[in-house]
Design an enzyme around this catalytic site. Structure first.
Site, PDB file in Angstrom:
ATOM      1  N   CYS A 142      -3.909  -6.764   3.372  1.00 24.06           N
ATOM      2  CA  CYS A 142      -5.214  -6.220   3.770  1.00 24.06           C
ATOM      3  C   CYS A 142      -6.295  -7.303   3.785  1.00 24.06           C
ATOM      4  O   CYS A 142      -6.206  -8.253   4.548  1.00 24.06           O
ATOM      5  CB  CYS A 142      -5.580  -5.023   2.897  1.00 24.06           C
ATOM      6  SG  CYS A 142      -6.811  -3.949   3.708  1.00 24.06           S
ATOM      7  N   HIS A 235      -1.899  -1.134   3.910  1.00 24.40           N
ATOM      8  CA  HIS A 235      -1.540  -0.957   2.501  1.00 24.40           C
ATOM      9  C   HIS A 235      -0.220  -0.191   2.378  1.00 24.40           C
ATOM     10  O   HIS A 235      -0.203   0.956   1.926  1.00 24.40           O
ATOM     11  CB  HIS A 235      -2.633  -0.194   1.755  1.00 24.40           C
ATOM     12  CG  HIS A 235      -3.838  -1.009   1.426  1.00 24.40           C
ATOM     13  ND1 HIS A 235      -3.835  -1.941   0.417  1.00 24.40           N
ATOM     14  CD2 HIS A 235      -5.076  -1.025   1.973  1.00 24.40           C
ATOM     15  CE1 HIS A 235      -5.032  -2.511   0.347  1.00 24.40           C
ATOM     16  NE2 HIS A 235      -5.808  -1.980   1.277  1.00 24.40           N
ATOM     17  N   GLU A 237       1.916  -0.400   0.228  1.00 26.45           N
ATOM     18  CA  GLU A 237       2.205  -0.138  -1.191  1.00 26.45           C
ATOM     19  C   GLU A 237       1.493   1.100  -1.726  1.00 26.45           C
ATOM     20  O   GLU A 237       1.824   1.586  -2.816  1.00 26.45           O
ATOM     21  CB  GLU A 237       1.805  -1.361  -2.038  1.00 26.45           C
ATOM     22  CG  GLU A 237       0.321  -1.500  -2.335  1.00 26.45           C
ATOM     23  CD  GLU A 237      -0.510  -2.057  -1.182  1.00 26.45           C
ATOM     24  OE1 GLU A 237      -1.735  -2.186  -1.330  1.00 26.45           O
ATOM     25  OE2 GLU A 237       0.078  -2.359  -0.111  1.00 26.45           O
TER      26      GLU A 237
END
Length: 309
Positions: A142, A235, A237
């Protein structure tokens, strides 16, 4: 295989409840294998949440991963206790003489600032330069990805008219690259950012290859020709409720925030969102660890080797 984390790390208890195999330092020293050393420069304000999210992704591999958490010394964290940082984190100065197989640089909530205005920008640049000689492969996430592209290639970022916020569909654009091996043609991934980098600027850099992008959210995944630098604009994750937590936080603050796109069933924020991106996120991290970290690193790691892919 397990992730080695420090004894007492709060994320460890959660991971074990999820049947993720972790071990502490005492058990790890008795393992007769060559572990993969991964450093994580955590720039997110809620560091414990980010620890848990990234450790989940690193757990889906047959490799033993030894994790070192790193924090910048030129910025004081206001959302994570100093006791947690002192116990579980190292400053960059404390690890700068070490070699790492893999290194992850997270996002940060400073994207609307010029890079040079960020209080740890000088240290960030130093870390980026250090990774060239001390890390086999670095994954930038990011804001970390935008800042890495700016530092390494001079690629600018642009302020968006409104926050790119939600769950977006992406298309794999280059199947010959091992980083996207096992991906479906289309996959979902979360985004939460106020800025972007543009395809036309990326295409000017000959050594960069775009691997996946979205019609709505733009370029998502790219890498350099050696695999030493991986850039992820979203993102992957994030867990099931991270976007929800961000949305409710900003609503409670009275900010002008739009509901996350394509995230809630019928855009109803009272319904628990479906988890629709975890499999591809797992595949991304597993491919990175296998093809660009583990297979590219000599057993006795003394220098960053040249790579051929």
């Amino acid at each position: 295989m397990p992730i080695k984390v420090q004894s007492g790390l709060p994320a460890r208890e959660t991971l074990e409840r999820e049947n993720v195999f972790t071990m502490d330092e005492n058990r790890a020293v008795h393992q007769d294998i060559r572990p993969i050393e991964v450093g994580i420069l955590n720039l997110m304000p809620l560091k414990e949440d980010t620890e848990l999210q990234i450790l989940r992704e690193l757990s889906n591999t047959p490799l033993q991963v030894d994790v070192t958490f790193v924090v910048v010394s030129s910025h004081e964290s206001r959302n994570t206790s100093s006791s947690h940082l002192n116990k579980f984190y190292n400053t960059f100065n404390e690890i700068r003489d070490q070699k790492f197989d893999g290194f992850i640089i997270t996002g940060a909530p400073v994207e609307q600032m010029d890079y040079e205005e960020v209080d740890y920008w000088k240290e960030f640049q130093e870390i980026c330069e250090w990774t060239k000689t001390n890390v086999t492969s670095t994954m930038y996430l990011c804001w970390g990805a935008q800042a890495g592209l700016y530092y390494h290639y001079g690629i600018p970022k642009y302020i968006l008219k409104e926050k790119r916020f939600g769950l977006f569909e992406h298309k794999v654009s280059n199947r010959k690259i091992p980083l996207v091996r096992g991906f479906d043609d289309y996959f979902l991934a979360p985004h939460s950012r106020h800025t972007e980098v543009r395809r036309e600027d990326i295409e000017k850099v000959q050594e960069l290859t775009i691997l996946a992008e979205s019609q709505e959210a733009g370029v998502f995944l790219m890498m350099d020709t050696t695999g030493q630098k991986i850039f992820v604009m979203g993102h992957p994750e994030y867990d099931r409720v991270t976007l929800h937590t961000e949305y409710m936080r900003d609503k409670e603050k009275g900010l002008d925030i739009q509901i996350p796109q394509n995230y809630y069933v019928n855009d109803d924020c009272s319904i628990r969102p479906n988890l629709q991106w975890r499999a591809h996120a797992n595949t991304l991290y597993t491919n990175w660890l296998n093809y660009y970290v583990y297979q590219a690193t000599p057993y006795e790691y003394t220098s960053v080797p040249p790579k051929k892919h």
